[in-house]
Design an enzyme around this catalytic site. Structure first.
Site, PDB file in Angstrom:
ATOM      1  N   GLU A   1      -6.869 -12.562   5.800  1.00  0.00           N
ATOM      2  CA  GLU A   1      -7.744 -11.398   5.676  1.00  0.00           C
ATOM      3  C   GLU A   1      -8.884 -11.618   4.690  1.00  0.00           C
ATOM      4  O   GLU A   1      -9.384 -10.672   4.076  1.00  0.00           O
ATOM      5  CB  GLU A   1      -6.927 -10.157   5.306  1.00  0.00           C
ATOM      6  CG  GLU A   1      -5.918 -10.362   4.204  1.00  0.00           C
ATOM      7  CD  GLU A   1      -4.980  -9.172   4.044  1.00  0.00           C
ATOM      8  OE1 GLU A   1      -5.160  -8.162   4.759  1.00  0.00           O
ATOM      9  OE2 GLU A   1      -4.077  -9.251   3.198  1.00  0.00           O
TER      10      GLU A   1
ATOM     11  N   HIS B   1       0.821  -1.207   0.000  1.00  0.00           N
ATOM     12  CA  HIS B   1       0.000   0.000   0.000  1.00  0.00           C
ATOM     13  C   HIS B   1       0.855   1.258   0.000  1.00  0.00           C
ATOM     14  O   HIS B   1       0.608   2.193   0.771  1.00  0.00           O
ATOM     15  CB  HIS B   1      -0.912   0.004   1.223  1.00  0.00           C
ATOM     16  CG  HIS B   1      -1.978  -1.034   1.188  1.00  0.00           C
ATOM     17  ND1 HIS B   1      -2.902  -1.133   0.175  1.00  0.00           N
ATOM     18  CD2 HIS B   1      -2.257  -2.053   2.045  1.00  0.00           C
ATOM     19  CE1 HIS B   1      -3.719  -2.146   0.407  1.00  0.00           C
ATOM     20  NE2 HIS B   1      -3.344  -2.732   1.523  1.00  0.00           N
TER      21      HIS B   1
ATOM     22  N   ASP C   1      -9.057  -5.611   6.355  1.00  0.00           N
ATOM     23  CA  ASP C   1      -9.561  -6.248   5.137  1.00  0.00           C
ATOM     24  C   ASP C   1     -10.516  -7.387   5.455  1.00  0.00           C
ATOM     25  O   ASP C   1     -11.482  -7.622   4.724  1.00  0.00           O
ATOM     26  CB  ASP C   1      -8.396  -6.761   4.286  1.00  0.00           C
ATOM     27  CG  ASP C   1      -7.746  -5.648   3.476  1.00  0.00           C
ATOM     28  OD1 ASP C   1      -8.377  -4.588   3.306  1.00  0.00           O
ATOM     29  OD2 ASP C   1      -6.616  -5.846   3.015  1.00  0.00           O
TER      30      ASP C   1
END
Length: 263
Positions: free
Chosen positions: A159, A54, A185
């Protein structure tokens, strides 16, 4: 005196987790310079993990931070975007002490992670020669392989529904060190985005903790940096590794707090 049975390379995070001690990690998404390693050490963090999933982090920047961490006793982990064996190998060759892979959904994917991190016979990673983790010492090849493979960590993030259902099979994979629950998530996948105290999230943590306990693996907590009460609860239930939050949120929070002092 160093012998073949005395490792030159240590991973403080693995050692603390093995002793049942808590480990606290800071995620790095913003800072691109080695200063962050010293900041993490001074702040009392055991580990940082560079988030290449990210962020726009380059491999060069990630490697420089990893090398700085290794010199300071802060264990550097790197979260890669996915199961790209060539990228994982380059990250490890740049100084990382472990790899975090997001969204692992099966034992086969967990085995692929181990193969990418470890050398034969556990894995398929190519031997690069002198390693930055070993400060580029010239050592016999078999010793380099042994040192790197014993110290490195393979971390599978849970996740998704599929990952949660496969948690016990993932934890059973030889060479996997830790399952890290990505609560953010996972809550989205479960249709309860951001509801970290929802019973489904709680059940997910219990399932992962139980799966890891059965297979002798470590448990990590992710996505709960804003809920220290929940972190303490899951630590009491057996989780050891805590991802406390990232440098962006920490800087933003401290900046907002500082500004309010002048109102």
């Amino acid at each position: 005196m160093t012998t073949e049975t005395t490792p030159l390379l240590r991973n403080p995070v693995k050692e603390k987790l093995s002793r049942g001690e808590p480990v606290y990690s800071m995620t790095v998404r913003l800072v691109r310079t080695v200063d962050i390693a010293s900041i993490a050490r001074t702040a009392g963090f055991d580990s940082i993990y560079v988030d290449m999933e990210h962020s726009s982090f380059s491999l060069e920047a990630a490697g420089q931070i990893c090398m700085a961490c290794n010199s300071l006793g802060v264990t550097p982990l790197v979260r890669v975007p996915g199961l790209d064996a060539s990228l994982i190998a380059r990250v490890m060759d740049s100084g990382a002490m472990g790899i975090i892979v997001p969204g692992v959904q099966s034992a086969d994917e967990a085995r692929a992670l181990v193969r990418a991190i470890k050398h034969a016979p556990w894995g398929e990673r190519s031997l690069a020669g002198a390693a930055p983790q070993l400060h580029y010492q010239t050592l016999p090849a078999d010793q380099v392989v042994r040192e790197l493979d014993q110290a490195s960590m393979a971390v599978a993030m849970i996740e998704s529904r599929a990952g949660l259902e496969a948690a016990e099979a993932i934890a059973a994979v030889e060479g996997i060190d830790m399952l890290l629950v990505g609560a953010s998530d996972l809550s989205v996948e479960l249709g309860i985005a951001g509801e970290m105290d929802h019973p489904q999230v709680h059940d997910a943590f219990l399932h992962v903790i139980d799966s890891c306990r059965k297979n002798g693996k470590f448990v990590g907590i992710g996505g709960l940096g804003g809920r220290p009460d929940l972190i303490r609860k899951y630590q009491d239930l057996g989780a050891g590794f805590v991802s406390t939050g990232n440098d962006i949120s920490m800087l933003s929070g401290a900046a907002a707090q500082k500004r309010k002092q002048f109102d």
